[in-house]
Design a protein around this motif. Structure first.
Motif, PDB file in Angstrom:
ATOM      1  N   GLU A 175      -6.175  -1.065  -4.711  1.00  0.00           N
ATOM      2  CA  GLU A 175      -7.507  -1.628  -4.488  1.00  0.00           C
ATOM      3  C   GLU A 175      -7.427  -2.934  -3.716  1.00  0.00           C
ATOM      4  O   GLU A 175      -8.183  -3.159  -2.752  1.00  0.00           O
ATOM      5  N   ALA A 185     -12.385  -1.908   2.545  1.00  0.00           N
ATOM      6  CA  ALA A 185     -13.154  -1.646   1.322  1.00  0.00           C
ATOM      7  C   ALA A 185     -14.605  -1.393   1.703  1.00  0.00           C
ATOM      8  O   ALA A 185     -15.261  -2.248   2.285  1.00  0.00           O
ATOM      9  N   ARG A 188      -6.706  -2.488  -0.043  1.00  0.00           N
ATOM     10  CA  ARG A 188      -7.863  -2.086   0.759  1.00  0.00           C
ATOM     11  C   ARG A 188      -8.704  -3.298   1.136  1.00  0.00           C
ATOM     12  O   ARG A 188      -9.239  -3.374   2.252  1.00  0.00           O
ATOM     13  N   ALA A 220       0.829  -1.203   0.000  1.00  0.00           N
ATOM     14  CA  ALA A 220       0.000   0.000   0.000  1.00  0.00           C
ATOM     15  C   ALA A 220       0.864   1.254   0.000  1.00  0.00           C
ATOM     16  O   ALA A 220       0.582   2.220  -0.727  1.00  0.00           O
TER      17      ALA A 220
END
Length: 469
Positions: free
Chosen positions: A299, A308, A302, A243
């Motif tokens: 994405e 998310a 997450r 991340a």
């Protein structure tokens, strides 16, 4: 308990056999001695009166010895009781006594009673030889005393065995409980450990083998908990690293994307030579791939961090699919069957990602025509929307069907440098799961791959959104 029962049974059998043998030997000797005494006073050949006299003399007529005596010579018989005669004498015993000089006996059971039948032939001795006279004396006597003694023995064995068996049973239950309790505790702890409760421990008592087993279980559980914690820390660090790297790359990638837009315009200019224009287009293409990879990594991180969010809205599913295809210029490349009136509560952005990834994958790796279909189904567990994306390509190899949604997995090893990041199907799976839906891959009977997405029409969370997990 088994030892007590076995001991009682063996004791009873040996004692019973000894009593019967002793009583039998005593009766046989007594009969033989009395016959021998009477034989000295018997004329030969005897008449009926002589036979009756022999029978009367052989019968002791005492309270303890209840004998029935029968004396036979050829066709003549004399008996001391009316219910004992030649017909009551065992045939086998008569055959043994006839024509011999030795005493014979046989135990018989009649009307539930055990009787001893003794046969003694009267013989003459002379000139060194013993000759049978043909006079046969038979005595039938009940072994009542021995039966009573046997019954007393049974009662004694029973009265002694029952307390012993009960004591052994109580002791066995106590011992079994002491063994089974820790075994059951180990079984329950093992099941908790299998369910992921790695903090499960057993209480160690004593110093026997079961205590050692409990200690080994605790050591194993502690090692598993430590390894699991280490793996979780490593996984968290890996997610955080991906991340952080993705986040740090977004700013320079944004600048590079702006530059590549200018380079694309220059590559289209006629004043550049072909090699320079090709290099510029390559830089622009690779920058686009890197941008998509960073976006996909952000994405998927997450999802891994369970951050998310699902923002639900009620959509016309057919219109949502058409907007997705139109935004990417795919409407002319895709055949659709989108009935009107199918509405569902979904996250518009995540539904767009699911449709785009499935259709883009079919267009890149399948063969036309690519078909997108919608259907509504009512099941026992509620109303569902079924989205199907199919192509007419070669389909998926059997060994890849279970791996197609793995991260960075590519069914064709030759496509390691394809335009995809290898995360598209994994992101699609996570988005479907976020809706509490299902997705599966299969091969069509008439050729081609088919992906089926099933989403509940009514969201199982509030429309304000939710956190994954």
């Amino acid at each position: 308990m088994f030892a007590a029962l076995t001991t009682a049974a063996l004791t009873y059998r040996e004692a019973r056999g000894a009593m019967l043998q002793r009583a039998q030997d005593s009766t046989v000797h007594s009969v033989r001695d009395r016959v021998q005494t009477v034989a000295r006073l018997t004329p030969y050949p005897p008449d009926q009166a002589a036979l009756e006299r022999i029978a009367a003399l052989v019968d002791p007529r005492t309270r303890t010895d209840h004998w029935a005596v029968a004396v036979g010579y050829r066709d003549m018989w004399a008996t001391t009781t009316r219910d004992f005669g030649p017909s009551q004498i065992p045939t086998e015993l008569r055959g043994t006594v006839a024509g011999r000089t030795a005493t014979a006996f046989q135990r018989v059971r009649r009307n539930g009673r055990v009787l001893l039948a003794v046969g003694v032939p009267i013989a003459f001795s002379g000139t060194g030889r013993t000759t049978a006279s043909g006079v046969e004396v038979y005595v039938m006597t009940p072994m009542q005393t021995q039966v009573e003694e046997e019954a007393a023995l049974v009662r004694a064995a029973r009265n002694g065995a029952i307390p012993a068996v009960l004591a052994a049973l109580v002791l066995a239950l106590i011992v079994a409980g002491g063994v089974l309790r820790p075994v059951r505790a180990l079984q329950r702890a093992t099941r908790r450990l299998a369910r992921g409760r790695l903090d499960t421990r057993l209480q160690v008592k004593g110093g026997d083998e079961l205590a050692e087993l409990a200690q080994d279980f605790n050591h194993t559980a502690a090692a598993l908990e430590e390894h699991d914690a280490r793996l979780r820390r490593l996984e968290a660090r890996a997610r955080a690293f991906a991340a952080d790297v993705s986040h740090e790359l977004r700013t320079p990638l944004a600048a590079m994307t702006a530059v590549t837009d200018v380079l694309d315009e220059d590559a289209a200019a006629e004043h550049l030579d072909p090699d320079t224009a090709a290099a510029l287009r390559l830089i622009s293409s690779e920058t686009g791939k890197l941008t998509r990879l960073v976006d996909d990594l952000m994405e998927i991180s997450r999802f891994d961090a369970r951050a998310a969010a699902l923002h639900v809205d009620e959509l016309d599913m057919a219109e949502a699919v058409r907007r997705c295809l139109a935004a990417r210029g795919w409407r002319d490349a895709v055949t659709t069957r989108l009935p009107e009136g199918i509405r569902a509560e979904v996250d518009p952005r995540r539904l767009d990602v699911v449709v785009a990834n499935l259709v883009g994958n079919a267009l890149r790796h399948g063969a036309p025509p690519v078909e997108v279909a919608l259907a509504a189904e009512r099941r026992d567990d509620g109303d569902w929307v079924v989205l199907t994306v199919a192509d007419r390509g070669p389909g998926l190899a059997a060994e890849t069907l279970d791996r197609v949604f793995e991260r960075f997995f590519k069914a064709d090893a030759a496509r390691t440098r394809s335009s995809g990041s290898g995360l598209g199907m994994a992101i699609t799976l996570e988005n479907v799961r976020l809706h509490d839906g299902l997705i599966r891959a299969a091969n069509r009977p008439d050729g081609g791959a088919e992906f089926t997405v099933e989403l509940p029409r009514h969201a199982r969370v509030g429309t304000e959104g939710r956190e994954d997990g």
